[in-house]
Design an enzyme around this catalytic site. Structure first.
Site, mmCIF file in Angstrom:
data_model
loop_
_atom_site.group_PDB
_atom_site.id
_atom_site.type_symbol
_atom_site.label_atom_id
_atom_site.label_comp_id
_atom_site.label_asym_id
_atom_site.label_seq_id
_atom_site.Cartn_x
_atom_site.Cartn_y
_atom_site.Cartn_z
ATOM 1 N N GLU A 460 0.800 -1.215 0.000
ATOM 2 C CA GLU A 460 0.000 0.000 0.000
ATOM 3 C C GLU A 460 0.840 1.276 0.000
ATOM 4 O O GLU A 460 0.460 2.272 -0.616
ATOM 5 C CB GLU A 460 -0.932 0.003 1.225
ATOM 6 C CG GLU A 460 -1.975 -1.090 1.238
ATOM 7 C CD GLU A 460 -3.173 -0.763 0.358
ATOM 8 O OE1 GLU A 460 -3.591 0.408 0.332
ATOM 9 O OE2 GLU A 460 -3.681 -1.672 -0.314
ATOM 10 N N ASP A 476 -8.002 8.183 -8.720
ATOM 11 C CA ASP A 476 -8.691 6.966 -9.149
ATOM 12 C C ASP A 476 -10.204 7.136 -9.095
ATOM 13 O O ASP A 476 -10.956 6.160 -9.147
ATOM 14 C CB ASP A 476 -8.273 5.777 -8.282
ATOM 15 C CG ASP A 476 -8.644 5.946 -6.812
ATOM 16 O OD1 ASP A 476 -9.056 7.060 -6.421
ATOM 17 O OD2 ASP A 476 -8.513 4.969 -6.054
ATOM 18 N N THR A 481 -7.484 9.305 -0.605
ATOM 19 C CA THR A 481 -7.188 8.014 -0.002
ATOM 20 C C THR A 481 -6.243 8.272 1.165
ATOM 21 O O THR A 481 -5.236 8.960 1.001
ATOM 22 C CB THR A 481 -6.526 7.080 -1.026
ATOM 23 O OG1 THR A 481 -7.444 6.852 -2.089
ATOM 24 C CG2 THR A 481 -6.140 5.762 -0.397
#
Length: 682
Positions: A460, A476, A481
């Protein structure tokens, strides 16, 4: 590198494969010879010297702090639900109590000599107690005290056939109101508290403790609910443990699972045994399927009462450190989904109640839905649809305003210890009280779990150090995020983290973003201009310095990813730490929902390809799972993730390279290569 893209959650194939709603029920049991059932002992119990947590009947301080924050922000649905409470007749400051020395209640409250008066006054006391703790308007505290003092000075007995149930209905709201008033600085005198305590112990407890084993199951569950609340208010360990035992004995006799055998569990101490007696007790129903209730074929209203009483009891128990939620997980989730489906309009099969049932669960689903869906991440689509169609939920007998009190209500912190039964259902998302308990539930040692977390951190964030402060827009389509597991702003992930953090630390730098996070989650929008993005990222990084925020992230990972993945591993019979880590990593990236790209679907396709791990062998099954997952990353059903996921294939290949060395136990040290960089994990 790759970030989680599908974030709807379900607790494994067991819940995903809820029985068909029409036609012949797959796997149904038809009444025949009864299986021999031996009741197991339950190891979990409150330590006899453990102090009770106050307030701790149905709602606690952590939930109240969260609720106040939502109301202060004018957030929905709490704003509308609170308005619903305030407009209720029970919330009026003009309310006048109608106490009686003898409350006589026959069948269906006929005769009704004080029955509705007592129930309504208890509900009014709770309504004013809630308004008091949420607004600090002293008038509401005084009204609640007036009502409780009026009854404690007059009532002497309950009589006639409905007396035990009446005691349960009223006792529930008396204990909730009294608990909130007593432990909130409302000014209730010690003498009045003592008199009210005496009333509960002498007028209510004697009718609750025997239970009602031969009555329909909602009776005993409502009585159990009231007994547990009264036990907390009275600081009575023996009564609390008795209530827990009653719950554990009655719930399996109220909701059927195929694991019970061909017949449901008989009600305890009722003398209702054998096929004919049990079928008669189950309203003539002779075909039994997962989630069916003893009162389904009577009507959904009484069934809902039974399910709700079980949920309320579990919520109070959890506030006191006893995890009944995990013990009842499979029964309650399947029962709610089963009944909500028909309330939502599913066709009625001929085998169920002769093809005709009286639907209408009423306001009986919110607390269990909040626990299993909101806190544990279990997909409950039928219940979710029902909640959306019927909330806000108001007041009904012993149920009051649970859209307000239990929408997104955080997991109660409870005391420092938490008792979890060895007979609990598989941990589909429950957070253990200590790290060791959480790890034991996952079938991994502390070092194996740490290595799995560090591997996922490499995938990650390209580092073995857990990145609590990570935050960026990776373009995305999912907004910002952030955090150790990539909590995103467009799907509610980040919202749930920030809400949980705000519940334990109201004055945190992220709290101000909750309204916009709610808007983004409800719309599924990746637009971050309204946050604005730079401010949100800076606040997330600032919050990451707070140990409480890091703990919230850890808890969310356990609830949403680790525990569901470990439940899947348990169902598959996987024993190797590497195989379990692979499911954990897939849970993080793919989610645990019902979509084609999600973990349960990957498992199903692997089983279709090579069979179960028991048949194919764990190592061969894992190799096949690697193939299925890589194929999905290269060809996801969710096209918006395609570019990002294709770049992430090496996270699977990294784990496959570990498997090729034979290190299926994740022994250290691990030397791995991912995305062209080398790492060493001790």
């Amino acid at each position: 590198m790759s970030r989680s893209t599908i974030r709807t959650f379900i607790a494994g194939a067991a819940v995903a494969a809820l029985l068909p709603l029409a036609g012949a029920p797959a796997g149904a049991s038809t009444a025949g010879s009864a299986a021999s059932i031996t009741a197991g002992s339950h190891a979990a119990a409150r330590p006899s010297d453990a102090a009770f947590q106050h307030p701790g009947v149905l709602v606690g301080n952590q939930q109240l702090a969260f609720l106040k924050g939502q109301l202060d922000a004018g957030a929905e649905p709490w704003k509308s639900a609170f308005a619903d409470l305030q407009s209720s007749k029970f919330a009026s400051l003009d309310w006048q109590p109608q106490p009686r020395a003898t409350v006589e209640c026959g069948s269906s409250s006929h005769p009704n000599n004080g029955c509705s008066d007592e129930r309504d006054d208890a509900m009014a006391a709770y309504a004013h107690a809630l308004q008091w703790v949420l607004t600090k308007d002293q008038r509401h505290a005084e009204k609640a005290i007036q009502i409780m003092d009026a009854w404690s000075g007059v009532i002497q007995e309950h009589t006639n056939s409905n007396a035990p149930l009446q005691t349960g209905w009223s006792g529930n709201n008396w204990s909730r109101a009294a608990e909130l008033i007593r432990y909130s600085g409302a000014g209730w005198s010690a003498a009045s508290i003592d008199r009210f305590s005496t009333m509960l112990r002498t007028v209510y407890v004697p009718l609750l403790t025997p239970g009602s084993p031969r009555k329909n199951g909602n009776w005993e569950l409502i009585e159990t609910d009231a007994l547990m609340g009264i036990a907390v208010f009275l600081d009575d360990h023996d009564l609390f443990n008795q209530a827990a035992t009653m719950w554990r004995n009655r719930l399996p006799a109220y909701i059927y699972l195929s694991s019970d055998g061909p017949l449901p569990v008989p009600p305890p101490n009722a003398g209702i045994d054998g096929q004919d007696a049990i079928v008669k007790y189950w309203q003539g129903q002779s075909t039994f399927v997962d989630g069916l209730s003893q009162e389904t074929c009577r009507d959904f209203g009484h069934t809902g009462w039974g399910l709700e009483a079980a949920a309320q009891t579990a919520e109070t128990a959890r506030l006191q450190g006893l995890d009944l939620w995990s013990e009842g997980r499979e029964r309650l989730v399947k029962a709610l989904e089963f009944h909500a489906a028909y309330d939502n309009g599913a066709s009625m099969p001929d085998w169920l109640c002769d093809g005709s049932v009286k639907t209408g669960l009423g306001p009986t689903v919110q607390i269990a839905f909040n626990e299993y869906h909101g806190r544990e991440g279990i997909a409950m689509p039928q219940t979710e649809q029902f909640v959306g169609a019927h909330s806000p939920f108001g007041a009904n007998y012993f149920i009051g305003w649970e859209t307000l009190t239990h929408t997104s209500a955080p997991l109660a912190a409870g005391p420092a210890w938490v008792a979890t039964s060895a007979h609990a259902a598989p941990a589909l998302g429950a957070v253990s009280a200590t790290a060791a308990q959480a790890l034991d539930a996952g079938g991994m040692t502390a070092d194996q779990r740490r290595r799995a977390d560090q591997l996922i951190s490499i995938f990650e964030n390209s580092t073995t150090v857990i990145q609590y402060g990570y935050a960026e827009n990776i373009n995305d389509g999912r907004g910002v995020t952030a955090g150790r597991a990539g909590f995103t702003t467009n799907d509610g992930d980040a919202l749930k983290v920030v809400r949980a953090y705000t519940a334990v630390s109201p004055d945190n730098p992220l709290a101000r973003f909750i309204p916009e996070l709610e808007r983004l989650a409800s719309s599924g929008s990746g637009d971050t201009s309204g946050l604005p993005e730079s401010d949100y990222i800076a606040a997330w990084k600032q919050a990451a310095d707070d140990p409480a925020f890091r703990q919230v992230q850890d808890d969310q990972v356990d609830q949403r990813y680790f525990s569901p993945a470990m439940s899947q591993a348990d169902q598959l019979g996987l024993t190797g730490a590497l195989a379990r880590a692979e499911l954990y990593d897939a849970s993080i990236q793919h989610g645990n929902g019902s979509e084609y790209d999600a973990l349960p679907a990957l498992i199903s396709r692997t089983n279709a390809k090579v069979g179960s791990p028991a048949g194919a062998g764990e190592n061969a099954w894992l190799e096949a799972f690697f193939d299925v997952r890589i194929d999905d990353l290269n060809n996801p059903a969710n096209g918006s993730t395609a570019d990002e996921w294709r770049k992430s294939v090496d996270r699977v290949e990294c784990l496959r390279r570990i498997a090729a060395t034979g290190n299926h136990n994740l022994d250290g040290p691990l030397s791995v290569t991912a995305y062209g960089s080398g790492y060493t994990i001790s």
